[in-house]
Design an enzyme around this catalytic site. Structure first.
Site, PDB file in Angstrom:
ATOM      1  N   LYS A 121       0.828  -1.221   0.000  1.00 42.10           N
ATOM      2  CA  LYS A 121       0.000   0.000   0.000  1.00 42.10           C
ATOM      3  C   LYS A 121       0.850   1.253   0.000  1.00 42.10           C
ATOM      4  CE  LYS A 121      -4.434  -1.405   0.617  1.00 42.10           C
ATOM      5  NZ  LYS A 121      -5.429  -1.944   1.500  1.00 42.10           N
ATOM      6  N   LYS A 203      -3.708 -10.126  -6.932  1.00 41.40           N
ATOM      7  CA  LYS A 203      -4.970 -10.405  -6.221  1.00 41.40           C
ATOM      8  C   LYS A 203      -6.117  -9.587  -6.814  1.00 41.40           C
ATOM      9  CE  LYS A 203      -6.059  -8.393  -2.364  1.00 41.40           C
ATOM     10  NZ  LYS A 203      -6.261  -7.842  -1.025  1.00 41.40           N
ATOM     11  N   LYS A 206     -10.548  -4.720  -4.511  1.00 39.01           N
ATOM     12  CA  LYS A 206     -11.673  -3.788  -4.659  1.00 39.01           C
ATOM     13  C   LYS A 206     -11.217  -2.367  -4.930  1.00 39.01           C
ATOM     14  CE  LYS A 206     -12.500  -3.845   0.315  1.00 39.01           C
ATOM     15  NZ  LYS A 206     -12.028  -4.676   1.129  1.00 39.01           N
TER      16      LYS A 206
HETATM   17  P1  TYM Z   1     -10.275  -6.629   3.176  1.00 44.88           P
HETATM   18  O1  TYM Z   1     -11.366  -5.660   3.319  1.00 44.88           O
HETATM   19  O2  TYM Z   1      -9.114  -6.278   2.297  1.00 44.88           O
HETATM   20  O3  TYM Z   1     -10.827  -8.007   2.668  1.00 44.88           O
HETATM   21  C1  TYM Z   1     -11.920  -8.618   3.317  1.00 44.88           C
HETATM   22  C2  TYM Z   1     -11.805 -10.123   3.333  1.00 44.88           C
HETATM   23  O4  TYM Z   1     -11.820 -10.640   2.005  1.00 44.88           O
HETATM   24  C3  TYM Z   1     -10.654 -11.393   1.750  1.00 44.88           C
HETATM   25  N1  TYM Z   1     -10.252 -11.127   0.369  1.00 44.88           N
HETATM   26  C4  TYM Z   1      -9.980 -12.073  -0.527  1.00 44.88           C
HETATM   27  N2  TYM Z   1     -10.019 -13.405  -0.450  1.00 44.88           N
HETATM   28  C5  TYM Z   1      -9.693 -14.105  -1.567  1.00 44.88           C
HETATM   29  N3  TYM Z   1      -9.338 -13.527  -2.743  1.00 44.88           N
HETATM   30  C6  TYM Z   1      -9.296 -12.179  -2.865  1.00 44.88           C
HETATM   31  N4  TYM Z   1      -8.960 -11.617  -4.020  1.00 44.88           N
HETATM   32  C7  TYM Z   1      -9.634 -11.393  -1.730  1.00 44.88           C
HETATM   33  N5  TYM Z   1      -9.717 -10.052  -1.496  1.00 44.88           N
HETATM   34  C8  TYM Z   1     -10.104  -9.904  -0.211  1.00 44.88           C
HETATM   35  C9  TYM Z   1      -9.622 -10.885   2.739  1.00 44.88           C
HETATM   36  O5  TYM Z   1      -8.622 -11.824   3.004  1.00 44.88           O
HETATM   37  C10 TYM Z   1     -10.476 -10.604   3.946  1.00 44.88           C
HETATM   38  O6  TYM Z   1     -10.721 -11.779   4.683  1.00 44.88           O
HETATM   39  N6  TYM Z   1      -7.900  -5.850   7.440  1.00 44.88           N
HETATM   40  C11 TYM Z   1      -9.015  -6.540   6.853  1.00 44.88           C
HETATM   41  C12 TYM Z   1     -10.344  -6.192   7.488  1.00 44.88           C
HETATM   42  C13 TYM Z   1     -10.343  -6.375   8.945  1.00 44.88           C
HETATM   43  C14 TYM Z   1     -10.400  -7.612   9.660  1.00 44.88           C
HETATM   44  C15 TYM Z   1     -10.347  -7.268  11.040  1.00 44.88           C
HETATM   45  C16 TYM Z   1     -10.488  -8.944   9.282  1.00 44.88           C
HETATM   46  C17 TYM Z   1     -10.271  -5.374   9.863  1.00 44.88           C
HETATM   47  N7  TYM Z   1     -10.280  -5.916  11.127  1.00 44.88           N
HETATM   48  C18 TYM Z   1     -10.382  -8.245  12.037  1.00 44.88           C
HETATM   49  C19 TYM Z   1     -10.514  -9.914  10.278  1.00 44.88           C
HETATM   50  C20 TYM Z   1     -10.459  -9.566  11.636  1.00 44.88           C
HETATM   51  C21 TYM Z   1      -9.065  -6.177   5.380  1.00 44.88           C
HETATM   52  O7  TYM Z   1      -8.582  -5.164   4.982  1.00 44.88           O
HETATM   53  O8  TYM Z   1      -9.751  -7.050   4.603  1.00 44.88           O
END
Ligand code: TYM
Length: 341
Positions: A121, A203, A206
């Site tokens: 990032k 990956k 979004k």
């Molecule tokens: P985030 O918002 O980037 O993604 C949310 C969830 O989706 C999964 N994910 C994917 N899995 C497979 N293939 C992909 N291309 C893909 N893109 C996203 C991510 O692994 C995630 O599980 N930091 C976290 C959000 C968060 C969180 C937490 C998660 C904040 N606090 C506490 C668990 C526990 C995040 O940015 O995910």
């Protein structure tokens, strides 16, 4: 007797979140929400919209507000029943930010510097490498540890953050005794890392624009079909649907998506498309995704029109979440030596 005990034993707890920093993709659905919904009956579940995390990258306020509510509608449309799951908005539960600050003081500079996501990032947002981007994993550790969950279901890319949460929790427990339960990451076997349809080495994300080969949960069927039809397969001349992640990453990604939405094995898929080539395979994957997402899109669209219902869900969710979070926070304050109010 053991059956009675099993019935009365408290359910294990599960917790996770998604940042409303972009519209939800097929990647977040397959890597995360699908697995949450499949386990909602077995666990006591807490799921939230991670809006505090979203602002580590600049957001347009109106978009952030819309996406946060839309994400809640999508959680429900994906099968997370608000009666059985605690669904809330992270910023509504002030304990997250409070414990986040405390855990900053138990997270090491070197550890935070080694996080892959921070490195990625920072490279992408050179003009805004802010403190929040750097200390993001301490806030994520707070999100988790406040609820003392047993399992944290995430996609592959978040595993490193959950592992750092272990380290922070162990460090804290090492000084103050057993304050935090040490949670386990739960990464699905299929769909843990969905790749971009136009660059199978990156990956599906979004925060990229449409041209990078992502599929959104709310995309209409014709857009989804277009994205799959132009998906990169491979430059080999084989034109054969065969799972070979190293040499055929584009086909492997499409096979993973198809397997995740249909429940079929790679061997079944190879057989199904034997002798047919990519020209038949790509639209078939597109159609399977369209049919999986259609009911979710329709239900989320319907729920978005009922703002009163959504408000009721997130308010009730925040109340329940706050109750649990406050218990942990009180304990932490006491252990640290803060004077009680
Ligand atoms: P985030 O918002 O980037 O993604 C949310 C969830 O989706 C999964 N994910 C994917 N899995 C497979 N293939 C992909 N291309 C893909 N893109 C996203 C991510 O692994 C995630 O599980 N930091 C976290 C959000 C968060 C969180 C937490 C998660 C904040 N606090 C506490 C668990 C526990 C995040 O940015 O995910």
């Amino acid at each position: 007797m053991s059956e009675i005990l099993a019935e009365t034993a408290p359910k294990k707890r599960m917790l996770s979140g998604i940042k409303p920093s972009g519209d939800m993709t097929l990647g977040s659905y397959l890597g995360a929400v699908k697995n949450w919904a499949e386990r909602a009956d077995q666990f006591d579940c807490y799921y939230f919209m991670a809006d505090l995390h979203a602002i580590t990258v600049r957001q347009n306020p109106a978009d952030l507000r819309r996406r946060t509510l839309e994400q809640l509608a999508q959680y429900i449309a994906c099968g997370l029943d608000p009666e059985k799951n605690t669904l809330f908005i992270q910023s509504h539960v002030h304990q997250h930010a409070e414990l986040g600050w405390i855990l900053n003081c138990y997270s090491m500079f070197g550890e935070l510097s080694r996080m892959t996501q921070f490195k990625d990032k920072s490279a992408k947002n050179e003009d805004n490498i802010n403190g929040g981007l750097f200390t993001y994993p301490s806030l994520m550790a707070a999100d988790i540890l406040l609820y003392q969950p047993d399992l944290v279901p995430v996609g592959e890319d978040q595993k490193q953050h959950v592992e750092l949460c272990h380290t922070i929790a162990r460090r804290f427990n090492g000084v103050y005794g057993d304050v935090f339960k040490i949670p386990e990451p739960f990464v699905p076997k299929m769909g843990a890392r969905v790749m971009s349809l136009t660059n199978p080495l990156a990956k599906m994300s979004k925060s990229e624009n449409e041209d990078t080969g992502r599929v959104l949960l709310m995309d209409p069927p014709e857009v989804i079909m277009k994205q799959f039809k132009r998906a990169i397969t491979d430059s080999d001349t084989e034109n054969c649907v065969r799972f070979d992640k190293e040499n055929k990453p584009g086909v492997a990604n499409l096979m993973t998506i198809y397997a995740a939405v249909t429940g079929k094995s790679y061997a079944d898929i190879e057989m199904e498309f034997s002798g047919m080539g990519y020209g038949a395979f790509k639209p078939a994957v597109g159609e399977a995704v369209v049919e999986t997402l259609r009911p979710i899109r329709e239900e989320a669209t319907r729920l978005m029109k009922d703002k009163g219902y959504l408000e009721n869900v997130y308010k009730t969710g925040a109340e329940k979440a706050s109750y649990v979070a406050e218990k942990t926070l009180r304990k932490v304050y006491k252990k640290l030596g803060f004077v009680a109010k």
